[in-house]
Design an enzyme around this catalytic site. Structure first.
Site, PDB file in Angstrom:
ATOM      1  N   GLU A  18       0.830  -1.201   0.000  1.00 61.82           N
ATOM      2  CA  GLU A  18       0.000   0.000   0.000  1.00 61.82           C
ATOM      3  C   GLU A  18       0.865   1.251   0.000  1.00 61.82           C
ATOM      4  O   GLU A  18       1.862   1.335   0.721  1.00 61.82           O
ATOM      5  CB  GLU A  18      -0.917  -0.006   1.223  1.00 61.82           C
ATOM      6  N   HIS A 153     -13.721  -1.044  15.991  1.00 65.37           N
ATOM      7  CA  HIS A 153     -13.689   0.349  15.550  1.00 65.37           C
ATOM      8  C   HIS A 153     -13.837   1.256  16.769  1.00 65.37           C
ATOM      9  O   HIS A 153     -14.582   0.933  17.709  1.00 65.37           O
ATOM     10  CB  HIS A 153     -14.827   0.604  14.564  1.00 65.37           C
TER      11      HIS A 153
END
Length: 294
Positions: A18, A153
């Site tokens: 990435e 999260h």
């Protein structure tokens, strides 16, 4: 153009990389040197991130287009719902399709300026990642990925709720998920177990950052959203004033993490490169993930 899922259906583990969009011409030269160096190692796919609120949208599209047309790599573009209307999102998705990109990582995204701030959707936009997944899948033959969080999260009240929302993204059409940073193999494996227990067999991919400097360790801690385990602080903390020793020990830590994940059957190791290639090249070579050339 192959999909991410197709690239991960081989007989053994692979790796992916990435990058983030460059800020200027000098950054772009560094980015492309790294892309070319890693291209030679045949990663399963590569991705370029998408700035908060679309701040780096043009850089993402431009460089993903170059990857699609000028390299042998399989590109995956990131897309977030932050500060975008549905019409704008449709336009970006159309641009990706036009340059030959068929893999998209669909993210709701964080509030600009404060990742932990209050989420305020665009008045003509989307509120949840699963809605973005549905939009992308409705607009063409895209392979769509989403994010996953080993520690949950930050806005999820508990792991059970977090797992429920992740599974909803899969039910909406996502075909794989890339897990946010974590410290120990068990942290990722427990996430995988939770998803399986929810009756979902979707592909989960661990995100890995080579620990080459104290800064990368601090970044890992911040992005993980969890406290760093004491054993890791004890192992790397005494070496902070010795860059060479810190780097060597940090790469040992990451290699050991990856070895355990491979032993547990992960299909892919997704490396965050910081637009540099050397550390990632060293780790994947240690792991035997570099193809043997005839």
């Amino acid at each position: 153009m192959k999909s991410v899922v197709e690239r991960l259906r081989g007989e053994g583990p692979v790796f992916s990389v990435e990058f983030f969009p460059p800020r200027d011409a000098a950054d772009e030269a560094v980015l492309w040197r790294s892309i070319r160096e890693l291209e030679a190692l045949d990663p399963a796919y590569m991705s370029i991130t998408y700035g908060a609120g679309g701040s780096s949208r043009d850089g993402t599209i431009r460089n993903i287009a170059r990857v699609a047309t000028e390299t042998t790599l399989v590109p995956m573009a990131h897309l977030t719902a932050v500060n975008h209307s549905v019409a704008e999102l449709r336009n970006v998705i159309g641009w990706y399709a036009a340059v030959g990109v068929r893999n998209i990582l669909a993210l709701r995204g964080d509030p600009p300026g404060d990742p932990y701030g209050e989420w305020v959707p665009h008045p003509e936009g989307l509120n949840y990642a699963e809605e973005l997944v549905e939009l992308v899948r409705s607009l063409g033959d895209f392979c769509v990925g989403v994010s996953a969080f080993p520690y949950g999260h930050p806005r999820s009240p508990d792991l059970a709720s977090d797992t429920k929302y992740l599974v909803r993204k899969f039910r909406a059409g996502a075909q794989f998920a890339i897990a946010q940073l974590f410290f120990e193999p068990e942290d990722f494996l427990r996430l995988r177990d939770r998803v399986a227990a929810a009756g979902c067999d979707a592909m989960l991919i661990p995100g890995v950052m080579p620990l080459t400097t104290p800064r990368t360790l601090k970044t890992t801690i911040k992005l993980s959203g969890a406290s760093c385990p004491q054993w890791l602080l004890d192992r790397l903390g005494p070496l902070e004033s010795d860059p060479k020793a810190f780097r060597a020990e940090g790469l040992d830590v990451v290699t050991e993490l990856c070895e355990r994940l491979i032993a547990e059957g992960v299909p892919d190791l997704h490396f965050y490169t910081f637009n540099r290639s050397k550390a990632t090249r060293e780790v994947v070579q240690r792991l035997g993930l570099v193809p043997v050339r005839a």
